[in-house]
Design an enzyme around this catalytic site. Sequence first.
Site, PDB file in Angstrom:
ATOM      1  N   THR A  80      20.374   3.543  -4.548  1.00  0.00           N
ATOM      2  CA  THR A  80      19.462   4.670  -4.708  1.00  0.00           C
ATOM      3  C   THR A  80      20.106   5.691  -5.641  1.00  0.00           C
ATOM      4  O   THR A  80      21.265   6.075  -5.448  1.00  0.00           O
ATOM      5  CB  THR A  80      19.135   5.316  -3.357  1.00  0.00           C
ATOM      6  N   TYR A  81      19.360   6.074  -6.671  1.00  0.00           N
ATOM      7  CA  TYR A  81      19.836   7.061  -7.649  1.00  0.00           C
ATOM      8  C   TYR A  81      19.096   8.372  -7.443  1.00  0.00           C
ATOM      9  O   TYR A  81      17.935   8.375  -7.048  1.00  0.00           O
ATOM     10  CB  TYR A  81      19.602   6.554  -9.073  1.00  0.00           C
ATOM     11  N   TYR A  82      19.809   9.454  -7.749  1.00  0.00           N
ATOM     12  CA  TYR A  82      19.270  10.787  -7.471  1.00  0.00           C
ATOM     13  C   TYR A  82      19.164  11.633  -8.736  1.00  0.00           C
ATOM     14  O   TYR A  82      19.972  11.499  -9.656  1.00  0.00           O
ATOM     15  CB  TYR A  82      20.171  11.513  -6.469  1.00  0.00           C
ATOM     16  N   VAL A 123      15.359   9.145  -7.195  1.00  0.00           N
ATOM     17  CA  VAL A 123      14.476   8.928  -8.338  1.00  0.00           C
ATOM     18  C   VAL A 123      14.057   7.458  -8.436  1.00  0.00           C
ATOM     19  O   VAL A 123      12.955   7.153  -8.873  1.00  0.00           O
ATOM     20  CB  VAL A 123      15.127   9.436  -9.649  1.00  0.00           C
TER      21      VAL A 123
END
Lengths: 180, 180
Positions: free
Chosen positions: A35-37, A105
């Site tokens: 999971t990317y932020y 994101v």
Amino acid sequence: MYEVEVKVPAHLATVADRLADLGAELTGTVVQEDTYYDAPHRDFAETDEALRVRRETRADETTARMTYKGPLVDEESKTRAEVETGVDDGDDADSVFQNLGFDPVATVRKDRRFYSYDGYTITLDAVEGVGEHVEVETEVGAEADIDAAREGAYDVLRDLGLDPADQRRTSYLGMLLEDS
Amino acid sequence: MYEVEVKVPAHLATVADRLADLGAELTGTVVQEDTYYDAPHRDFAETDEALRVRRETRADETTARMTYKGPLVDEESKTRAEVETGVDDGDDADSVFQNLGFDPVATVRKDRRFYSYDGYTITLDAVEGVGEHVEVETEVGAEADIDAAREGAYDVLRDLGLDPADQRRTSYLGMLLEDS
């Protein structure tokens, strides 16, 4: 520590056969969910940074870690500073970051098979929504060693019947966002 | 669950003697080093949030965890959201946050000795740059029991030769920042 990594699209079954012919050792398999932020105070797309929480499953054991990736220091090989530590609980790490204002994101899911060959780690990646790619990777301690390490990675690609000219510099995250 | 806690400055050696006389049991010791951070996009002092990385050493084993504390949601009971997870390496967690723009604002180092006495946990804290304090603490299930529990904590303080009127409501972090 600098990570030197080159990546090309490939047909994984063909590459796996070639690796077997070369006597390369399969060192592990893993399922990764990354999971990317987004940052609340910076545009990571502009600053070329990333914050990631990774959940990883190997042989039914799931671990998690959080990683900060700094901007590229070498465009050619996608080399960047990286800081990482394991966390006891990926969901809690996710919650800490969301509470601090970092919004998820995108999530990249991939099946990875790792091989060891000629001082490099070769990774066969089947990436959900993105397709099949091969990564050739090593680490060097000094910036002066990056060029030689990258040339070595190109040699490994040729050994696998792949063309370094096919190199993709876009991350799986970038590919996923482009396609969506 | 409500945590009832009172804290007073004290001379720890004297209190330890008194605890021995009372037959209170030493249940553990720990060294804690808590680093608190400023946010790049919010004033935590204003939003009443906190981000902390804690390193904790018990019997030569060091562990670390990161914690987000949200604003008070109930003034009366001091209730706030808290999210926490263990991390493999406190220095790497610190580095991730610093790279993201969170600056360390203060580090609270304390030696803690825990005693059990009369249904309360008594903690003898030697806090670097702040001084010696004793905390008397218990948990109650219902809000209606808070007053009685606080009176009980005052009784424990008196048993230890301490004066409830000396109570400090400022956190060790707050005391450290006031003194600096």
